[in-house]
Design an enzyme around this catalytic site. Structure first.
Site, PDB file in Angstrom:
ATOM      1  N   LYS A  42       0.805  -1.201   0.000  1.00 15.10           N
ATOM      2  CA  LYS A  42       0.000   0.000   0.000  1.00 15.10           C
ATOM      3  C   LYS A  42       0.844   1.261   0.000  1.00 15.10           C
ATOM      4  O   LYS A  42       0.350   2.353  -0.295  1.00 15.10           O
ATOM      5  CB  LYS A  42      -0.871   0.039   1.288  1.00 15.10           C
ATOM      6  CG  LYS A  42      -1.810  -1.101   1.444  1.00 15.10           C
ATOM      7  CD  LYS A  42      -2.449  -1.032   2.868  1.00 15.10           C
ATOM      8  CE  LYS A  42      -2.824  -2.404   3.292  1.00 15.10           C
ATOM      9  NZ  LYS A  42      -3.088  -2.487   4.736  1.00 15.10           N
ATOM     10  N   GLU A  98       7.286   2.243  -6.413  1.00 11.07           N
ATOM     11  CA  GLU A  98       7.410   1.820  -5.015  1.00 11.07           C
ATOM     12  C   GLU A  98       7.660   3.040  -4.132  1.00 11.07           C
ATOM     13  O   GLU A  98       8.234   4.032  -4.577  1.00 11.07           O
ATOM     14  CB  GLU A  98       8.607   0.873  -4.860  1.00 11.07           C
ATOM     15  CG  GLU A  98       8.238  -0.579  -4.710  1.00 11.07           C
ATOM     16  CD  GLU A  98       7.577  -0.923  -3.381  1.00 11.07           C
ATOM     17  OE1 GLU A  98       6.981  -0.053  -2.725  1.00 11.07           O
ATOM     18  OE2 GLU A  98       7.666  -2.099  -3.011  1.00 11.07           O
ATOM     19  N   ASP A  99       7.255   2.929  -2.881  1.00  8.30           N
ATOM     20  CA  ASP A  99       7.531   4.029  -1.952  1.00  8.30           C
ATOM     21  C   ASP A  99       8.977   4.005  -1.475  1.00  8.30           C
ATOM     22  O   ASP A  99       9.605   5.052  -1.375  1.00  8.30           O
ATOM     23  CB  ASP A  99       6.560   4.014  -0.762  1.00  8.30           C
ATOM     24  CG  ASP A  99       6.554   2.693  -0.010  1.00  8.30           C
ATOM     25  OD1 ASP A  99       6.922   1.657  -0.604  1.00  8.30           O
ATOM     26  OD2 ASP A  99       6.181   2.682   1.173  1.00  8.30           O
ATOM     27  N   ASP A 102      14.776  -0.678   0.439  1.00  4.05           N
ATOM     28  CA  ASP A 102      15.552  -0.785   1.673  1.00  4.05           C
ATOM     29  C   ASP A 102      16.598  -1.881   1.430  1.00  4.05           C
ATOM     30  O   ASP A 102      17.609  -1.641   0.764  1.00  4.05           O
ATOM     31  CB  ASP A 102      14.540  -1.131   2.779  1.00  4.05           C
ATOM     32  CG  ASP A 102      15.096  -1.130   4.170  1.00  4.05           C
ATOM     33  OD1 ASP A 102      16.244  -1.545   4.344  1.00  4.05           O
ATOM     34  OD2 ASP A 102      14.396  -0.743   5.108  1.00  4.05           O
ATOM     35  N   LYS A 130      16.830   3.902   0.740  1.00  6.22           N
ATOM     36  CA  LYS A 130      17.699   3.729   1.915  1.00  6.22           C
ATOM     37  C   LYS A 130      18.906   2.925   1.445  1.00  6.22           C
ATOM     38  O   LYS A 130      19.045   1.740   1.746  1.00  6.22           O
ATOM     39  CB  LYS A 130      16.949   2.937   2.994  1.00  6.22           C
ATOM     40  CG  LYS A 130      16.176   3.773   3.978  1.00  6.22           C
ATOM     41  CD  LYS A 130      15.741   2.898   5.143  1.00  6.22           C
ATOM     42  CE  LYS A 130      14.757   3.613   6.024  1.00  6.22           C
ATOM     43  NZ  LYS A 130      14.252   2.757   7.116  1.00  6.22           N
ATOM     44  N   ASP A 158       3.995   3.808   6.501  1.00  5.13           N
ATOM     45  CA  ASP A 158       3.306   3.572   7.774  1.00  5.13           C
ATOM     46  C   ASP A 158       4.208   3.041   8.867  1.00  5.13           C
ATOM     47  O   ASP A 158       5.334   2.591   8.622  1.00  5.13           O
ATOM     48  CB  ASP A 158       2.202   2.531   7.555  1.00  5.13           C
ATOM     49  CG  ASP A 158       2.760   1.100   7.437  1.00  5.13           C
ATOM     50  OD1 ASP A 158       3.702   0.901   6.639  1.00  5.13           O
ATOM     51  OD2 ASP A 158       2.273   0.214   8.148  1.00  5.13           O
TER      52      ASP A 158
END
Ligand code: PRP
Length: 179
Positions: A42, A98-99, A102, A130, A158
């Site tokens: 999400k 994508e947000d 990582d 990141k 989130d």
């Protein structure tokens, strides 16, 4: 600023300016094409909705939900598909949105999975990178911001499903997740 935020890392204005720059580059690269823009649920929804409205070529939308995170704050190497695409990607130019990248496990596995379906091309667009945390060799084709290894929330991101609706990206106070 939300009371659980340590500080604001990226303001709404900074985000919008950078999203426009990335959209400009995509508009050049995909001019005359009809890419399938895949949002990874999400976390990407806010970035995705801002980005697609800045794209000028015809596009089609689709979504996938995958998970490589457990209950905690670190990533495992395991990818679970919770919702697959509606569309067939064969022969399509695919843009994955994508947000955050990582460890890179999610996008590495996703890219492999999509390539197995014979798209014409696959490019990855991320909001946040990141980069220090990378555990597998994968780099996004387009990245809005490189960030340090801090717990970021807001603009889709989130902690325990909270804070996704904050319009900026903030750093979460440690006391919220360290009990
Ligand atoms: C986040 C993010 C990526 C993944 C990145 O998703 O959206 O999918 O983790 O981590 P990695 O590079 O270490 O694999 P998350 O599982 O938190 O789901 P969400 O998008 O629904 O918040």
């Amino acid at each position: 600023m939300h009371q659980d935020c340590e500080k604001i890392l990226l303001t709404e204005e900074q985000i919008q300016r950078r999203v426009q720059q990335i959209a400009d580059r995509l508009n050049r690269e995909y001019a005359g094409k009809n890419p399938l823009v895949i949002g990874i649920l999400k976390g990407s929804v806010v970035f995705y909705s801002d980005l697609i409205r800045k794209l000028e070529m015809p596009i089609e939308l689709d979504f996938m939900a995958v998970s490589s995170y457990g209950a905690g704050t670190t990533s495992s190497g395991f990818l679970k598909i919770k919702k697959d695409l509606d569309k067939n990607v064969e022969g399509r130019d695919v843009i994955i949105v994508e947000d955050i990248i990582d460890s890179g496990y999610t996008l590495a596995k996703l890219k492999k999975l999509l390539y197995a379906r014979h798209p014409a091309s696959v490019k990855i667009v991320v909001l946040l990178d990141k980069f220090e945390r990378r555990a597998v060799a994968i780099e996004p084709d387009y990245s809005c911001f490189d960030i340090e290894d801090e717990f970021v929330i807001g603009y889709g991101l989130d902690y325990n499903e909270q804070y996704r609706n904050l319009p900026y990206i903030g750093i979460l106070k440690r006391c919220v997740y360290e009990h």
